[in-house]
Design an enzyme around this catalytic site. Structure first.
Site, PDB file in Angstrom:
ATOM      1  CD  GLN A 156      43.199  53.515  91.829  1.00 39.59           C
ATOM      2  OE1 GLN A 156      42.685  54.549  92.239  1.00 39.59           O
ATOM      3  NE2 GLN A 156      42.487  52.555  91.277  1.00 39.59           N
ATOM      4  CG  HIS A 190      42.462  58.474  95.176  1.00 35.96           C
ATOM      5  ND1 HIS A 190      41.593  59.040  94.259  1.00 35.96           N
ATOM      6  CD2 HIS A 190      42.163  57.147  95.180  1.00 35.96           C
ATOM      7  CE1 HIS A 190      40.815  58.109  93.743  1.00 35.96           C
ATOM      8  NE2 HIS A 190      41.149  56.931  94.277  1.00 35.96           N
ATOM      9  CG  ASN A 240      38.797  59.172  96.115  1.00 38.17           C
ATOM     10  OD1 ASN A 240      38.012  59.643  95.314  1.00 38.17           O
ATOM     11  ND2 ASN A 240      38.915  57.859  96.301  1.00 38.17           N
ATOM     12  CD  GLU A 241      35.473  56.107  96.193  1.00 36.40           C
ATOM     13  OE1 GLU A 241      36.009  55.089  96.648  1.00 36.40           O
ATOM     14  OE2 GLU A 241      34.909  56.139  95.084  1.00 36.40           O
TER      15      GLU A 241
HETATM   16  O1  IFM Z   1      39.576  52.550  91.479  1.00 35.36           O
HETATM   17  C1  IFM Z   1      38.618  53.051  92.358  1.00 35.36           C
HETATM   18  C2  IFM Z   1      39.011  54.442  92.822  1.00 35.36           C
HETATM   19  O2  IFM Z   1      40.275  54.456  93.402  1.00 35.36           O
HETATM   20  C3  IFM Z   1      38.008  54.939  93.838  1.00 35.36           C
HETATM   21  N1  IFM Z   1      36.653  54.830  93.355  1.00 35.36           N
HETATM   22  C4  IFM Z   1      36.259  53.567  92.763  1.00 35.36           C
HETATM   23  C5  IFM Z   1      37.264  53.158  91.710  1.00 35.36           C
HETATM   24  C6  IFM Z   1      36.821  51.851  91.032  1.00 35.36           C
HETATM   25  O3  IFM Z   1      36.699  50.820  91.941  1.00 35.36           O
END
Ligand code: IFM
Length: 406
Positions: A18, A110, A153-154
């Site tokens: 990002q 991520h 991540n997530e």
């Molecule tokens: O930008 C994302 C991030 O990569 C993961 N969690 C949520 C954020 C906002 O949408």
């Protein structure tokens, strides 16, 4: 006055794809080129070259923690071929944190993976766990002195994406961004009951296995505290929605919270809250303070998520690894964060262990196919890469310095 412990970590989070720019070997880079309507990450925020400035800005206002991710596709651009130069780059980022008195919180993965990994079938292909563990093993060589490490991540969003892609493939459709898409509000409202609402628990169990394999490597090779970070939805039941809520929340969240039992800590990431009725997710009501990604303004989601995580993990210590708001109005960001922190302080007063608060995000960045949703404490000019701190950055720094909110 809400006060926080003296050793509380205060900071902000980012993710490689990002902010870095030109992650040309990643599956997301390919996805951007092949998905009509999706914006390209291209140079992103050029943080690959400007990380020193980013860390200095964070430290300069009194924040003491920075969460960032390593890009697997840079470190292992070809299967089995590891780049020592990229490992040295990420070691320099870690050293830069130390130089500024900033605690690094390092995420191994991520959302993105190398294109070669995607080509061989991604996370559900045979050998995926071993390949990820081999990367983690190699990358652990640069983690000397790093206290906090996130394996993935997530994973629950990744599971929801995999579930949605399977369904789309079955119905002949294409990819859409996990957080925003190009549909009108009305279209989004209509289909939001389905879009990324579900995750197959089997996929969740698969990710738990991958996380545990990576955790074993990290525990053997480093002295870091290891966990993973979960997207918490702070779901509540509308009348008649109790059973549906339990079913949806299991596959999308609880299987992952359960999978963190035995970890050193777990990352809670919360933004908004949503209701579930007997049919599924109830669309966010349309309101003037809705965020730029269409979600409701719900700073109370953070405390709700922390309480739920505490219950399902059976007390695994927590760190807030993401919380924030997509807004063009920085006063709204400050208001949101103050309310979220006040709720967080209450959970801690009730005895829940929370080690830190990392705001999402340090920078306005590439929101997975879109640039419009601005989550950052710092604006970034995408032509010149000039960073312009917003008032919220100094505000959060003052909260950190004062160890609390008045
Ligand atoms: O930008 C994302 C991030 O990569 C993961 N969690 C949520 C954020 C906002 O949408």
């Amino acid at each position: 006055m809400s006060t926080f412990p003296t050793d509380f970590l205060w900071g902000a989070a980012t993710a490689g794809h990002q902010i870095e720019g030109n992650n040309v070997n990643s599956d997301w880079w390919t996805r951007e080129q092949t998905s009509p309507g999706m914006a390209l990450s291209l140079d992103a925020c050029d943080s690959y070259h400007r990380y020193r400035e980013d860390i200095a800005l964070l430290a300069g206002v009194g924040l003491n923690a920075y969460r960032f991710s390593l890009e697997w596709s840079r470190i292992e651009p070809l299967q089995g071929h590891f780049s020592n130069a990229e490992l040295a780059h990420y070691r320099r980022v870690i050293e830069c944190c130390f130089e500024h008195g900033v605690t690094p919180v390092v995420t191994m993965q991520h959302f993105t993976a190398p294109q070669w990994f995607a080509d061989r079938g991604g996370w559900s292909a045979d050998g995926a766990a071993e390949l990820f563990a081999a990367y983690v093993d190699r990358a652990s060589s640069i983690l000397d002195g790093v206290e906090w490490v996130v394996t993935m991540n997530e994973p629950n969003m990744q599971a929801a994406i995999m579930t949605a892609m399977r369904r789309m493939a079955e119905s002949g459709g294409g990819w859409q961004s996990p957080t925003v898409d190009d549909r009108t509000d009305e279209e989004r409202q209509r289909s939001s009951r389905e879009f990324l609402a579900y995750a197959d628990p089997e996929i969740g169990r698969m990710f738990v296995g991958i996380h545990h394999a990576a955790r074993t490597v990290l525990k053997a090779k480093t002295s870091a505290k290891v966990g993973w970070t979960i997207a918490a939805q702070a779901l509540t039941a509308a009348p008649g929605g109790e059973q549906k809520l339990a079913e949806m929340r299991y596959g999308k969240e609880d299987v992952f919270w359960e999978g963190s039992r035995g970890d050193d800590w777990v990352g809670v990431q919360a933004y908004s809250s949503q209701q579930v009725d007997a049919q599924g997710l109830v669309p966010h009501p349309i309101a003037p303070d809705n965020t730029l990604v269409g979600t409701a303004y719900r700073p109370d989601a953070l405390a709700m998520a922390v309480r739920h995580a505490h219950e399902v993990t059976r007390g695994v210590p927590i760190m807030i690894t993401e919380n924030g708001i997509a807004t063009a109005d920085d006063e709204q960001r400050i208001r949101y964060t103050a309310e979220a922190l006040a709720g967080l302080a209450e959970t801690m007063n009730d005895g829940i262990t929370v080690h830190g608060y990392l705001h999402w995000s340090l920078l306005d960045n590439f929101e997975w196919g879109h640039w419009e949703p601005t989550f950052g404490l710092i604006a970034v000019d995408r032509e010149t890469f000039v960073r312009t701190p917003k008032p919220s950055l100094a505000w959060l720094g003052a909260v950190a310095t004062n160890q609390g909110l008045s």
